[in-house]
Scaffold this motif. Structure first.
Motif, PDB file in Angstrom:
ATOM      1  N   PRO A  81       0.654   5.549 -11.149  1.00  0.00           N
ATOM      2  CA  PRO A  81       0.799   4.559 -10.446  1.00  0.00           C
ATOM      3  C   PRO A  81       1.731   4.670  -9.002  1.00  0.00           C
ATOM      4  O   PRO A  81       1.483   3.927  -8.255  1.00  0.00           O
ATOM      5  CB  PRO A  81       0.143   3.210 -11.077  1.00  0.00           C
ATOM      6  N   THR A  82       3.402   4.960  -9.616  1.00  0.00           N
ATOM      7  CA  THR A  82       4.342   4.477  -8.319  1.00  0.00           C
ATOM      8  C   THR A  82       4.244   5.851  -7.936  1.00  0.00           C
ATOM      9  O   THR A  82       5.170   6.023  -7.157  1.00  0.00           O
ATOM     10  CB  THR A  82       5.554   3.850  -9.171  1.00  0.00           C
ATOM     11  N   THR A 125      -8.581 -11.485  -4.026  1.00  0.00           N
ATOM     12  CA  THR A 125      -8.143  -9.559  -3.923  1.00  0.00           C
ATOM     13  C   THR A 125      -9.048  -9.357  -2.080  1.00  0.00           C
ATOM     14  O   THR A 125      -9.466 -10.082  -1.935  1.00  0.00           O
ATOM     15  CB  THR A 125     -10.139  -9.467  -4.776  1.00  0.00           C
ATOM     16  N   LYS A 201     -10.116   0.023 -12.698  1.00  0.00           N
ATOM     17  CA  LYS A 201      -9.770  -1.029 -12.277  1.00  0.00           C
ATOM     18  C   LYS A 201      -8.663  -1.494 -12.794  1.00  0.00           C
ATOM     19  O   LYS A 201      -7.856  -2.282 -12.181  1.00  0.00           O
ATOM     20  CB  LYS A 201     -11.020  -1.368 -11.800  1.00  0.00           C
ATOM     21  N   PHE A 204      -5.389  -0.232 -11.204  1.00  0.00           N
ATOM     22  CA  PHE A 204      -5.549   0.534 -10.220  1.00  0.00           C
ATOM     23  C   PHE A 204      -3.990   0.841  -9.385  1.00  0.00           C
ATOM     24  O   PHE A 204      -2.786   0.059  -9.890  1.00  0.00           O
ATOM     25  CB  PHE A 204      -5.504  -0.548  -9.370  1.00  0.00           C
ATOM     26  N   THR A 206      -1.569   0.490  -7.150  1.00  0.00           N
ATOM     27  CA  THR A 206      -1.326  -0.378  -6.126  1.00  0.00           C
ATOM     28  C   THR A 206      -0.393   0.210  -4.711  1.00  0.00           C
ATOM     29  O   THR A 206      -0.471  -0.037  -3.361  1.00  0.00           O
ATOM     30  CB  THR A 206      -1.171  -2.067  -6.038  1.00  0.00           C
ATOM     31  N   GLN A 207       0.582   0.610  -5.459  1.00  0.00           N
ATOM     32  CA  GLN A 207       1.656   1.192  -3.830  1.00  0.00           C
ATOM     33  C   GLN A 207       1.448   2.572  -4.197  1.00  0.00           C
ATOM     34  O   GLN A 207       1.925   2.081  -2.950  1.00  0.00           O
ATOM     35  CB  GLN A 207       3.284   1.361  -5.748  1.00  0.00           C
ATOM     36  N   TYR A 210      -1.265   1.423  -1.363  1.00  0.00           N
ATOM     37  CA  TYR A 210      -0.622   0.161  -0.646  1.00  0.00           C
ATOM     38  C   TYR A 210       0.735  -0.184   0.424  1.00  0.00           C
ATOM     39  O   TYR A 210       1.194  -0.594   0.919  1.00  0.00           O
ATOM     40  CB  TYR A 210      -0.948  -1.770  -0.439  1.00  0.00           C
TER      41      TYR A 210
END
Length: 250
Positions: A81-82, A125, A201, A204, A206-207, A210
């Motif tokens: 994810p990162t 959200t 989900k 997710f 995120t990094q 966004y």
């Protein structure tokens, strides 16, 4: 006239030749059995033979689609994810000044949809476009505008209770495909797809979606995976990562 022999008879030379052929056939069969046994051992313990990492981390290389055509099908992007977003095999264009998006066009998918800004819902959200307008795309206004430096995020529905929606075919997009975003200042930012991800989900990325980036990126998000009727939502997200590679005056 040459001598004739009944079946099963013959000279000692003939019997020796037949015995040699039998030995050669048995040796060939034994070789095949040895190769098959070796393959079974490797497949049963892929970690010991350097195969497990290739299966667990799927690259962006083309993979067979399993259909009779034999045409390759692009594999989904997969990473921690990162990890940073995947980039297309083309140099990014310099970022432009901010300007509100007004329309998104994906010719390959037949998408030509208006864009409206969205913010945060009461639960924290990101808001999504109202389901009664299935062709509407939402731009998350707390991030970059498309063409500006950093990630711009556009969201659209996969479907509604009665029909398909604007991003119903988003999973069909491929690396190298282009996405155009028409902006309020009269320019059109052209983005090239660098990767497509299907993410649960619950995990997710995120990094990656966004997180701050130096070049101008566009991230499209819709639903994917299976539909969970208990909660009324899909289990996954389809995420398209694209980088601005050009622009023109509309």
């Amino acid at each position: 006239m040459a001598p004739q022999y009944p079946y099963g008879g013959g000279t000692s030379g003939d019997r020796g030749g037949r015995a040699l052929r039998v030995v050669l056939v048995l040796a060939a069969v034994a070789g095949v059995v040895t190769v098959v046994a070796g393959l079974l051992i490797v497949l049963g313990s892929p970690e010991e033979y350097g195969l497990a990492s290739q299966r667990d981390t799927l690259a962006l290389d083309a993979q067979p689609d399993g259909r009779a055509t034999g045409q390759p099908e692009q594999a989904m992007f997969q990473a921690a994810p990162t990890a940073p977003p995947p980039l297309p095999q083309i140099n990014p264009a310099p970022p432009m000044l901010p300007s509100t998006p007004v329309r998104v066009v994906i010719k390959k998918l037949g998408v030509n949809a208006p864009v409206r800004s969205v913010g945060l819902a009461k639960d924290g959200t990101i808001q999504v476009p109202p389901p009664n307008d299935p062709n509407l795309v939402g731009w998350y206004r707390h991030m970059s505008t498309p063409g500006e430096g950093g990630p711009a995020v556009l969201l659209g529905h996969k479907d509604t209770r009665t029909r398909s929606a604007v991003f119903t075919r988003l999973h069909e997009i491929r690396n190298g495909d282009q996405i155009e975003v028409k902006r309020q200042d009269g320019t059109t930012a052209v983005f090239t797809v660098g990767g497509v991800e299907q993410a649960n989900k619950k995990t997710f990325p995120t990094q990656r979606v966004y997180g701050q980036q130096s070049n101008a990126q566009l991230h499209l998000i819709t639903c994917g995976g299976s539909y969970d009727r208990r909660i009324g939502h899909y289990t996954d997200n389809i995420i398209v990562y694209a980088t601005m590679t050009g622009s023109y005056r509309s």
